[in-house]
Design an enzyme around this catalytic site. Sequence first.
Site, PDB file in Angstrom:
ATOM      1  N   HIS A   1      19.203  31.907 -39.903  1.00  0.00           N
ATOM      2  CA  HIS A   1      19.805  31.928 -38.576  1.00  0.00           C
ATOM      3  C   HIS A   1      19.459  33.263 -37.932  1.00  0.00           C
ATOM      4  O   HIS A   1      19.472  34.296 -38.597  1.00  0.00           O
ATOM      5  CB  HIS A   1      21.334  31.781 -38.693  1.00  0.00           C
ATOM      6  CG  HIS A   1      21.954  31.343 -37.418  1.00  0.00           C
ATOM      7  ND1 HIS A   1      22.199  32.222 -36.401  1.00  0.00           N
ATOM      8  CD2 HIS A   1      22.335  30.129 -36.981  1.00  0.00           C
ATOM      9  CE1 HIS A   1      22.724  31.554 -35.393  1.00  0.00           C
ATOM     10  NE2 HIS A   1      22.816  30.292 -35.715  1.00  0.00           N
TER      11      HIS A   1
ATOM     12  N   ASP B   1      23.940  23.333 -39.770  1.00  0.00           N
ATOM     13  CA  ASP B   1      23.182  22.085 -39.814  1.00  0.00           C
ATOM     14  C   ASP B   1      22.986  21.571 -41.226  1.00  0.00           C
ATOM     15  O   ASP B   1      22.718  20.390 -41.430  1.00  0.00           O
ATOM     16  CB  ASP B   1      21.801  22.282 -39.179  1.00  0.00           C
ATOM     17  CG  ASP B   1      21.913  22.463 -37.694  1.00  0.00           C
ATOM     18  OD1 ASP B   1      22.797  21.833 -37.096  1.00  0.00           O
ATOM     19  OD2 ASP B   1      21.131  23.246 -37.133  1.00  0.00           O
TER      20      ASP B   1
HETATM   21  N1  COA Z   1      13.147  28.815 -44.742  1.00  0.00           N
HETATM   22  C1  COA Z   1      12.294  29.697 -45.273  1.00  0.00           C
HETATM   23  N2  COA Z   1      12.101  30.932 -44.789  1.00  0.00           N
HETATM   24  C2  COA Z   1      12.795  31.281 -43.716  1.00  0.00           C
HETATM   25  C3  COA Z   1      13.720  30.411 -43.113  1.00  0.00           C
HETATM   26  C4  COA Z   1      13.879  29.140 -43.661  1.00  0.00           C
HETATM   27  N3  COA Z   1      14.728  28.267 -43.131  1.00  0.00           N
HETATM   28  N4  COA Z   1      14.280  31.027 -42.044  1.00  0.00           N
HETATM   29  C5  COA Z   1      13.735  32.237 -41.982  1.00  0.00           C
HETATM   30  N5  COA Z   1      12.819  32.410 -42.994  1.00  0.00           N
HETATM   31  C6  COA Z   1      12.026  33.588 -43.253  1.00  0.00           C
HETATM   32  C7  COA Z   1      10.795  33.604 -42.358  1.00  0.00           C
HETATM   33  O1  COA Z   1       9.711  32.926 -42.950  1.00  0.00           O
HETATM   34  C8  COA Z   1      10.557  35.083 -42.202  1.00  0.00           C
HETATM   35  O2  COA Z   1       9.969  35.556 -43.391  1.00  0.00           O
HETATM   36  P1  COA Z   1       8.889  36.752 -43.357  1.00  0.00           P
HETATM   37  O3  COA Z   1       9.655  37.938 -42.809  1.00  0.00           O
HETATM   38  O4  COA Z   1       8.481  36.874 -44.775  1.00  0.00           O
HETATM   39  O5  COA Z   1       7.807  36.283 -42.427  1.00  0.00           O
HETATM   40  C9  COA Z   1      11.968  35.669 -42.132  1.00  0.00           C
HETATM   41  O6  COA Z   1      12.780  34.735 -42.863  1.00  0.00           O
HETATM   42  C10 COA Z   1      12.490  35.802 -40.709  1.00  0.00           C
HETATM   43  O7  COA Z   1      12.342  34.531 -40.090  1.00  0.00           O
HETATM   44  P2  COA Z   1      12.268  34.259 -38.528  1.00  0.00           P
HETATM   45  O8  COA Z   1      11.727  32.895 -38.278  1.00  0.00           O
HETATM   46  O9  COA Z   1      11.603  35.417 -37.853  1.00  0.00           O
HETATM   47  O10 COA Z   1      13.800  34.294 -38.162  1.00  0.00           O
HETATM   48  P3  COA Z   1      14.367  33.934 -36.764  1.00  0.00           P
HETATM   49  O11 COA Z   1      15.624  34.715 -36.658  1.00  0.00           O
HETATM   50  O12 COA Z   1      13.370  34.080 -35.697  1.00  0.00           O
HETATM   51  O13 COA Z   1      14.623  32.372 -36.913  1.00  0.00           O
HETATM   52  C11 COA Z   1      15.570  30.310 -37.350  1.00  0.00           C
HETATM   53  C12 COA Z   1      15.837  31.802 -37.112  1.00  0.00           C
HETATM   54  C13 COA Z   1      16.890  29.568 -37.315  1.00  0.00           C
HETATM   55  C14 COA Z   1      14.668  29.763 -36.217  1.00  0.00           C
HETATM   56  C15 COA Z   1      14.870  30.132 -38.709  1.00  0.00           C
HETATM   57  O14 COA Z   1      15.708  30.639 -39.715  1.00  0.00           O
HETATM   58  C16 COA Z   1      14.520  28.681 -38.982  1.00  0.00           C
HETATM   59  O15 COA Z   1      13.478  28.211 -38.538  1.00  0.00           O
HETATM   60  N6  COA Z   1      15.379  27.967 -39.772  1.00  0.00           N
HETATM   61  C17 COA Z   1      15.143  26.572 -40.051  1.00  0.00           C
HETATM   62  C18 COA Z   1      15.591  25.702 -38.879  1.00  0.00           C
HETATM   63  C19 COA Z   1      17.099  25.629 -38.750  1.00  0.00           C
HETATM   64  O16 COA Z   1      17.807  25.366 -39.716  1.00  0.00           O
HETATM   65  N7  COA Z   1      17.580  25.815 -37.511  1.00  0.00           N
HETATM   66  C20 COA Z   1      19.000  25.681 -37.203  1.00  0.00           C
HETATM   67  C21 COA Z   1      19.585  26.969 -36.778  1.00  0.00           C
HETATM   68  S1  COA Z   1      21.332  26.789 -36.542  1.00  0.00           S
END
Ligand code: COA
Length: 382
Positions: A264, A318
């Site tokens: 998140h 979720d």
């Molecule tokens: N699974 C695996 N790795 C994850 C992850 C996940 N669900 N969420 C974050 N990471 C990792 C990323 O790969 C990244 O790793 P790195 O630093 O080695 O490249 C790091 O954590 C930061 O991720 P990032 O995508 O930059 O975080 P964000 O704050 O931009 O994104 C979300 C937040 C929610 C978009 C992201 O966690 C995600 O895509 N989650 C899955 C979708 C989801 O459940 N969404 C509902 C949110 S309520």
Amino acid sequence: MTNSPEYIPGLAGVPAARTSVCYLDGDIGKLQYRGYPIEALSEHCTFEEVSYLLLNGALPNRSELNAFEAALRAEREVDAPLFALLKTLPAEGHPMDALMTAVSALGMFNPGDHVNDAEYRRLTALRLIAKMPTIVAAWHRIRRGEAPIAPKDELSHAANFLYMLDGKEPSKTAERVFDVALILHAEHSMNASTFSGRVTGSTLANPHAAIAAAVGTLSGSLHGGANERVLVMLREIEDGSREGTRRWAEGRLNNKEKIMGFGHREYKVKDPRAVILQKLAVSLFDELGPTPIYDTALALEEVMEELVGAKGIYPNVDFYSGIVYERLDIPVDLFTPIFAISRVSGWLAHLLEQLEDNRIFRPNQIWTGEEDRSLTPIDERA
Ligand code: COA
């Protein structure tokens, strides 16, 4: 070029508004609507009470709540021409697209000055909260060639939605679990869909346009769409034992694929909403019988803590909502529309707040293109 301001991808950490709707401290998992902890709201309130709180800034007393519930019930019905419109949409289309279309059309069926007339604005807000569940349930039936089921006055917002899906009134446990799921999804500070609703509202667009924009934004798989994908993903794990789940998760992480329902932007600990929903889910499974996918989810949560817990990646709301909805026999592609029928209360609270002290959004940009290019007439170009 003049000095550029710093570029912050995703506007992470950049304040977009002054707001008193929702307080969130993701480092310690603190979530409050209008100053009330989510734990207390989900234990003592109904979705209707929480919607009143979000819109008005204060909890209702008994007579205020009765009046608010009655006003919502009176607005649940949707005009027949809107159903006729839904019937023209392709049955295989996603329900979020149908919802977005119906919400914008709703504005055309309810003309008037939704923006400047403060009283009408509030009525519009109430109508959107009351009618969106009817639209989602009706679309689900229409796409299957079935007639929509009319709302039942004596049922709560939560029970009525479940009833309109299949004509069966839910048990008290199912109603309560669904009601709490609605409370937990009702608001979450400056997330992408709320921001997009505020941006659209800041142009003084019709609130239906602002909510349709928010519905569209919520439909993306990184936002509301994640709860659908959690379930699809859990079903992909053929061997749900701890070892099997670990192998599956490692394979996915090695391929740099995200695991849905984890991580998140704000929370660096387990999402407090996931904690609440997980407890309630257990009470639902006790009544309706266990679901093997929940055991796989528990194994995945443990494995993920070992693999990526140190990076602050924990289950978000979720992760468990999809499992609860599936146990309530709700089709997977309605999970995100359910998120929308709940979050509409938060979107509207933000929209009303935005309109109280409005300035149109107009951010800056970092220029990466060329400047002052000389134009060659078309016949002289290579
Ligand atoms: N699974 C695996 N790795 C994850 C992850 C996940 N669900 N969420 C974050 N990471 C990792 C990323 O790969 C990244 O790793 P790195 O630093 O080695 O490249 C790091 O954590 C930061 O991720 P990032 O995508 O930059 O975080 P964000 O704050 O931009 O994104 C979300 C937040 C929610 C978009 C992201 O966690 C995600 O895509 N989650 C899955 C979708 C989801 O459940 N969404 C509902 C949110 S309520």
